[in-house]
Design an enzyme around this catalytic site. Structure first.
Site, PDB file in Angstrom:
ATOM      1  N   ASP A   1       0.877  -1.173   0.000  1.00 48.27           N
ATOM      2  CA  ASP A   1       0.000   0.000   0.000  1.00 48.27           C
ATOM      3  C   ASP A   1       0.911   1.220   0.000  1.00 48.27           C
ATOM      4  O   ASP A   1       2.135   1.105   0.183  1.00 48.27           O
ATOM      5  CB  ASP A   1      -0.892  -0.052   1.239  1.00 48.27           C
TER       6      ASP A   1
ATOM      7  N   ASP B   1       0.004   5.120   1.312  1.00 49.95           N
ATOM      8  CA  ASP B   1      -0.097   6.011   2.467  1.00 49.95           C
ATOM      9  C   ASP B   1      -0.136   5.220   3.764  1.00 49.95           C
ATOM     10  O   ASP B   1      -0.958   4.314   3.933  1.00 49.95           O
ATOM     11  CB  ASP B   1      -1.351   6.887   2.342  1.00 49.95           C
TER      12      ASP B   1
END
Length: 273
Positions: free
Chosen positions: A7, A9
């Site tokens: 991922d 953020d």
């Protein structure tokens, strides 16, 4: 070969509090919108996948009237898109300033995966320009070109729906059993599990208290050795991976080898059907 999918953020860098939140608020100020999100309010907004989707939560009838916004849905969509474009510009400038450091261990583990011949990817529902700016920050100019990036509106449904990971698997030609995801949130975990992927979690600024049932490993970070030492504290290790003070690629490889079901019951999926 196996794949390691990050991922963005909260995983590559802890960007929400010091990157996205000020970028949203500066955008609201520039457009003369009568709202500024507090840290507490934004802690709830981060549970909504996608920046435009977070912005759309503002569009109550009272807010639309107070801000003098058009009532026509198509015109409102254009307005939100304009806000989001400007927000992305502000955010990428913040990332480009170097004020937000990469999270411990992400470059170290990614470099080890690249050297071992693993496929590298990022799968995020943030805007692609934002994701690429964080990727270069976290991985550097030599390693970042080796990543495939799947981001933004390439899928209609955002996390916790599994669509972004299913899309990445399809484009990369990967078997779900041969890829491990690193996430930082419950929504991201649900997305990975929904796509049939093993998932390790590194908790971030807004996610430390979330429910990570179903994760193969939960740690405070991947950790890094001296001189900038950060020790990875294990919060949940249902497979008995037993990583040391710094999570290694071999630890993540063991998650792929785990029999199905060993992580316990997956959390319920709250996405609409």
């Amino acid at each position: 070969m196996p794949a390691l999918v990050f991922d963005c953020d909260g995983v590559l860098a802890d960007t929400e509090r010091d990157g996205h939140l000020p970028a949203f608020n500066r955008t609201f100020e520039e457009f003369g919108l009568p709202v500024r999100w507090s840290d507490e309010e934004y802690a709830e907004k981060v549970k909504i996948g996608g920046g435009k989707e977070r912005m759309r939560t503002l569009l109550t009838p009272d807010f639309v009237a107070a801000a003098g916004l058009p009532s026509d849905p198509a015109a409102l969509d254009e307005q939100v898109a304009a806000w989001h474009r400007r927000k992305t510009e502000i955010y990428t400038a913040i990332i480009g300033s170097g004020s937000i450091p990469p999270r411990p261990g992400v470059r170290r583990v990614a470099a080890a995966a690249h050297e071992a011949g693993w496929t590298l990817a990022v799968a995020s529902t943030s805007a692609e320009a934002s994701v690429r700016s964080v990727l270069e920050l976290a991985m550097g100019r030599e390693l970042s070109p080796h990543f495939s990036v799947f981001a933004g509106d390439v899928v209609q449904r955002k996390k916790p729906a599994p669509d972004i990971y299913a899309f990445a698997l399809h484009r990369l030609g990967l078997d779900p059993a041969n890829a491990v995801v690193i996430e930082d949130s419950r929504n991201g975990l649900l997305s990975a599990l929904g796509a049939g992927l093993a998932c390790a979690v590194t908790t971030s600024a807004y996610t430390g208290e979330e429910d990570f049932t179903g994760a193969s490993l939960v740690v405070t970070s991947l950790g890094d050795p001296p001189p900038q030492e950060t020790v990875a504290r294990v919060l949940s290790d249902p497979l008995g991976t037993d990583p040391g003070p710094y999570v290694e690629l071999a630890d993540l490889a063991r998650l792929l080898a785990a029999p199905d079901g060993d992580t316990g019951p997956a959390p319920s999926d709250p996405r609409p059907h």
